[in-house]
Motif scaffolding. Structure first.
Motif: not given
Length: 119
Positions: A103-116
């Motif tokens: 669940i928190p890893f999903q938010f890490v992936l969202m943030y990673w995408a957001y960086l671009y």
């Protein structure tokens, strides 16, 4: 335009994850919430979405749309992650601690995408 290597890494991850929906659909069918209709179709559509969004990250004209699409897709996928916490059958045999960490890893992936995202 040349993007950083890590953008191509995230793109490759989504493309590969999407391809896996077609290679081993049974893995994804096992974790589909019962309340959703047409499980097989949804597995294939989500795989196609991951492939297209991963490819979209690689091109300037579609990168921002792909980033937003990935964040929205991961938000929807949270439903599956919470569903899998419901019980033994829904967990598909995956240990509960892994399900909780996803669940928190999903938010890490969202943030990673957001960086671009280029505003």
């Amino acid at each position: 335009m040349v993007y950083p290597w890590h953008l191509y890494l995230i793109a490759s991850i989504y493309i590969l994850a999407g391809i896996m929906h077609f290679i081993v659909p049974k893995v994804y069918l096992r974790i589909m919430p019962r309340y959703l209709p047409n499980h097989k179709l949804l597995v294939y559509l989500s795989g196609l979405a991951e492939i297209l969004l991963g490819l979209g990250l690689c091109f300037p004209a579609t990168k921002n749309i792909a980033v937003i699409g990935i964040i929205l897709m991961l938000t929807v996928f949270l439903l599956v992650h919470f569903y899998m916490l419901k019980g033994e059958k829904e967990s598909a045999g995956i240990p509960k601690w892994i399900l909780i960490l996803r669940i928190p890893f999903q938010f890490v992936l969202m943030y990673w995408a957001y960086l671009y995202l280029e505003l």
